[in-house]
Write a protein that holds these residues in place. Structure first.
Motif, mmCIF file in Angstrom:
data_model
loop_
_atom_site.group_PDB
_atom_site.id
_atom_site.type_symbol
_atom_site.label_atom_id
_atom_site.label_comp_id
_atom_site.label_asym_id
_atom_site.label_seq_id
_atom_site.Cartn_x
_atom_site.Cartn_y
_atom_site.Cartn_z
ATOM 1 N N MET A 1 0.850 -1.199 0.000
ATOM 2 C CA MET A 1 0.000 0.000 0.000
ATOM 3 C C MET A 1 0.883 1.245 0.000
ATOM 4 O O MET A 1 1.834 1.339 0.779
ATOM 5 N N ARG A 2 0.573 2.183 -0.862
ATOM 6 C CA ARG A 2 1.377 3.396 -0.977
ATOM 7 C C ARG A 2 1.277 4.242 0.290
ATOM 8 O O ARG A 2 0.174 4.525 0.768
ATOM 9 N N PRO A 3 2.414 4.654 0.863
ATOM 10 C CA PRO A 3 2.353 5.441 2.097
ATOM 11 C C PRO A 3 1.870 6.864 1.835
ATOM 12 O O PRO A 3 1.976 7.389 0.725
ATOM 13 N N LEU A 4 1.340 7.479 2.868
ATOM 14 C CA LEU A 4 1.002 8.893 2.827
ATOM 15 C C LEU A 4 2.256 9.691 3.174
ATOM 16 O O LEU A 4 3.153 9.196 3.852
ATOM 17 N N ARG A 5 2.308 10.928 2.718
ATOM 18 C CA ARG A 5 3.400 11.806 3.153
ATOM 19 C C ARG A 5 2.795 13.006 3.858
ATOM 20 O O ARG A 5 1.791 13.576 3.416
ATOM 21 N N LEU A 6 3.407 13.354 4.974
ATOM 22 C CA LEU A 6 2.983 14.503 5.768
ATOM 23 C C LEU A 6 4.068 15.556 5.647
ATOM 24 O O LEU A 6 5.157 15.408 6.209
ATOM 25 N N ILE A 7 3.793 16.614 4.896
ATOM 26 C CA ILE A 7 4.770 17.683 4.694
ATOM 27 C C ILE A 7 4.746 18.609 5.904
ATOM 28 O O ILE A 7 3.693 19.116 6.301
ATOM 29 N N VAL A 8 5.921 18.808 6.499
ATOM 30 C CA VAL A 8 6.059 19.615 7.718
ATOM 31 C C VAL A 8 6.885 20.847 7.384
ATOM 32 O O VAL A 8 7.990 20.736 6.842
ATOM 33 N N ARG A 54 0.614 22.254 -4.452
ATOM 34 C CA ARG A 54 0.757 21.808 -5.833
ATOM 35 C C ARG A 54 0.781 20.283 -5.964
ATOM 36 O O ARG A 54 0.951 19.758 -7.071
ATOM 37 N N ALA A 55 0.606 19.587 -4.846
ATOM 38 C CA ALA A 55 0.639 18.127 -4.870
ATOM 39 C C ALA A 55 -0.642 17.562 -5.493
ATOM 40 O O ALA A 55 -1.683 18.237 -5.539
ATOM 41 N N GLU A 56 -0.558 16.337 -5.947
ATOM 42 C CA GLU A 56 -1.723 15.657 -6.503
ATOM 43 C C GLU A 56 -2.783 15.500 -5.406
ATOM 44 O O GLU A 56 -2.494 14.985 -4.329
ATOM 45 N N PRO A 57 -4.010 15.933 -5.663
ATOM 46 C CA PRO A 57 -5.046 15.874 -4.615
ATOM 47 C C PRO A 57 -5.727 14.509 -4.541
ATOM 48 O O PRO A 57 -6.943 14.398 -4.670
ATOM 49 N N ASP A 58 -4.924 13.496 -4.288
ATOM 50 C CA ASP A 58 -5.453 12.133 -4.279
ATOM 51 C C ASP A 58 -5.521 11.534 -2.886
ATOM 52 O O ASP A 58 -5.769 10.337 -2.729
ATOM 53 N N GLY A 59 -5.286 12.377 -1.859
ATOM 54 C CA GLY A 59 -5.356 11.895 -0.488
ATOM 55 C C GLY A 59 -4.056 11.347 0.048
ATOM 56 O O GLY A 59 -3.985 10.953 1.217
ATOM 57 N N HIS A 60 -3.010 11.321 -0.779
ATOM 58 C CA HIS A 60 -1.724 10.784 -0.323
ATOM 59 C C HIS A 60 -0.767 11.864 0.178
ATOM 60 O O HIS A 60 0.286 11.535 0.719
ATOM 61 N N THR A 61 -1.117 13.141 -0.009
ATOM 62 C CA THR A 61 -0.291 14.235 0.498
ATOM 63 C C THR A 61 -1.075 15.027 1.527
ATOM 64 O O THR A 61 -2.174 15.521 1.249
ATOM 65 N N LEU A 62 -0.496 15.150 2.714
ATOM 66 C CA LEU A 62 -1.083 15.901 3.811
ATOM 67 C C LEU A 62 -0.122 17.024 4.174
ATOM 68 O O LEU A 62 1.097 16.891 4.020
ATOM 69 N N PHE A 63 -0.658 18.122 4.688
ATOM 70 C CA PHE A 63 0.173 19.254 5.096
ATOM 71 C C PHE A 63 -0.086 19.571 6.555
ATOM 72 O O PHE A 63 -1.234 19.744 6.965
ATOM 73 N N PHE A 64 0.992 19.631 7.346
ATOM 74 C CA PHE A 64 0.869 19.961 8.765
ATOM 75 C C PHE A 64 0.935 21.484 8.896
ATOM 76 O O PHE A 64 1.997 22.066 9.097
ATOM 77 N N GLN A 227 -4.085 20.039 6.718
ATOM 78 C CA GLN A 227 -4.676 20.532 5.487
ATOM 79 C C GLN A 227 -4.339 19.568 4.347
ATOM 80 O O GLN A 227 -3.405 18.758 4.471
ATOM 81 N N VAL A 228 -5.061 19.678 3.254
ATOM 82 C CA VAL A 228 -4.813 18.856 2.070
ATOM 83 C C VAL A 228 -4.932 19.739 0.833
ATOM 84 O O VAL A 228 -5.558 20.804 0.878
ATOM 85 N N PRO A 229 -4.349 19.330 -0.304
ATOM 86 C CA PRO A 229 -4.460 20.129 -1.528
ATOM 87 C C PRO A 229 -5.912 20.246 -1.994
ATOM 88 O O PRO A 229 -6.705 19.306 -1.848
ATOM 89 N N ARG A 230 -6.252 21.408 -2.547
ATOM 90 C CA ARG A 230 -7.583 21.599 -3.119
ATOM 91 C C ARG A 230 -7.837 20.541 -4.187
ATOM 92 O O ARG A 230 -6.964 20.228 -4.982
ATOM 93 N N GLY A 231 -9.035 19.997 -4.166
ATOM 94 C CA GLY A 231 -9.389 18.929 -5.093
ATOM 95 C C GLY A 231 -9.399 17.561 -4.445
ATOM 96 O O GLY A 231 -9.910 16.600 -5.021
ATOM 97 N N THR A 232 -8.852 17.469 -3.223
ATOM 98 C CA THR A 232 -8.914 16.206 -2.489
ATOM 99 C C THR A 232 -10.383 15.865 -2.231
ATOM 100 O O THR A 232 -11.145 16.728 -1.770
ATOM 101 N N PRO A 233 -10.812 14.644 -2.525
ATOM 102 C CA PRO A 233 -12.230 14.287 -2.355
ATOM 103 C C PRO A 233 -12.744 14.533 -0.937
ATOM 104 O O PRO A 233 -12.036 14.309 0.048
ATOM 105 N N ALA A 234 -13.987 14.991 -0.853
ATOM 106 C CA ALA A 234 -14.602 15.285 0.444
ATOM 107 C C ALA A 234 -14.660 14.059 1.339
ATOM 108 O O ALA A 234 -14.550 14.167 2.568
ATOM 109 N N THR A 235 -14.826 12.872 0.736
ATOM 110 C CA THR A 235 -14.878 11.647 1.541
ATOM 111 C C THR A 235 -13.560 11.410 2.263
ATOM 112 O O THR A 235 -13.542 10.943 3.414
ATOM 113 N N ILE A 236 -12.438 11.730 1.605
ATOM 114 C CA ILE A 236 -11.123 11.563 2.226
ATOM 115 C C ILE A 236 -10.936 12.586 3.342
ATOM 116 O O ILE A 236 -10.417 12.267 4.419
ATOM 117 N N ILE A 237 -11.374 13.821 3.098
ATOM 118 C CA ILE A 237 -11.265 14.856 4.125
ATOM 119 C C ILE A 237 -12.053 14.459 5.370
ATOM 120 O O ILE A 237 -11.562 14.589 6.501
#
Length: 295
Positions: A1-8, A54-64, A227-237
């Motif tokens: 499973m692809r890991p998530l990344r949390l940008i700090v 600017r990350a892909e809004p697919d739920g795999h990039t999170l921003f602290f 926070q997450v990039p704009r375009g991330t699905p509401a279900t993921i949020i």
């Protein structure tokens, strides 16, 4: 499973990083999926926020997100390399008081002592922060404005760096998030003159607030959220919001955060949205009043 990344948005070792790692560990455990912390320090969070927006809004990039990236930088910078609205709120995670510190062998025992010397020697003293535009920088500028003193701001690259500069005698005063210096305070290497929050910190009950120290109305609290990039699905949020609220309710996670001198928050997406708007309005007024500028 692809890991998530949390940008700090700050380097390892400071309050932002310490709290982000608590969140990453517990979120990964709850999701059954790795969460990799990616520290991208620089420009008080601007570099990291641009990357996350600017990350892909697919739920795999999170921003602290921090108070600086969400509520200060948009008001302090005439132009940013990212659009703040391209980062969507998920949940408020934790808040912390900032703390005004000096070396443990400093002769100042109170904030009043420090301010008296600052008034006697205008421009001679310097205070450190974790970067221009950070809540620490603005906490210092607000103190200068409210107390009527002239103290030089010297930005560094994170909470750990500012503490090292202070202990090395290269700076007079440190404005730090409490988690990044709490061990040094407990060990006596640093001394706290005051906390910037409206109330005393349970982690430092003997340390007065700035308001108690003769600057009525002064209050500044740092906070962190997801926070997450704009375009991330509401279900993921909504899923992320639910998971982080569950983490905030975990006794062990709460204890770890409180040991760092922070406080768990949580809440709905709407509540976090309203909170960031209110904080932005507050800090816009502080910036106007203090005349704070990016160094």
């Amino acid at each position: 499973m692809r890991p998530l990344r949390l940008i700090v948005p700050f380097p390892p070792g400071g309050a932002t990083d310490l709290l982000a790692r608590v969140l990453a560990e517990r979120l990964g455990a709850r999701l059954g999926q790795g969460v990799v912390v990616e520290n991208r320090g620089g420009a008080a969070g601007v570099i990291a926020a641009e990357l996350a927006s600017r990350a892909e809004p697919d739920g795999h990039t999170l921003f602290f997100a921090s108070i600086g990236t969400a509520s200060i930088n948009p008001n302090l910078h005439a132009k940013l390399s990212y659009r703040p609205e391209d980062l969507l709120p998920v949940v408020l995670f934790a808040d912390v008081p900032n703390v005004i510190v000096v070396r443990g062998d400093n002769s100042w025992r109170t904030l009043a002592d420090m301010l008296a010397e600052a008034r006697a020697r205008p421009g001679a003293l310097a205070y450190s922060s974790s970067g221009s535009g950070s809540s620490l920088h603005l906490s210092g500028e607000m103190l200068k404005s409210d107390a009527g003193v002239d103290i030089l701001h010297v930005p560094f690259r994170g909470g750990a760096d500012t503490a090292n500069q202070l202990m090395g005698g290269r700076i007079d005063i440190g404005f730090n998030n409490l988690p990044s210096v709490i061990t040094l305070l407990r060990g006596g290497q640093l001394r706290a003159l005051a906390v910037t929050s409206p109330d005393r910190s349970p982690a430092l009950p003997g340390v007065p607030t700035v308001a108690e120290s003769g600057i009525p109305g002064y209050a500044a609290t740092a906070w962190f959220g997801l926070q997450v990039p704009r375009g991330t699905p509401a279900t993921i949020i909504e899923q992320l919001n639910a998971e982080v609220n569950a983490i905030c309710a975990e006794p062990q996670a709460r204890e770890r955060v409180e040991q760092l001198g922070a406080r768990m928050r949580g809440g709905s997406v709407a509540e976090f949205t309203a909170y960031t708007v209110a904080e932005s309005e507050k800090w816009a007024a502080v910036i106007r009043r203090s005349g704070a500028k990016v160094d």
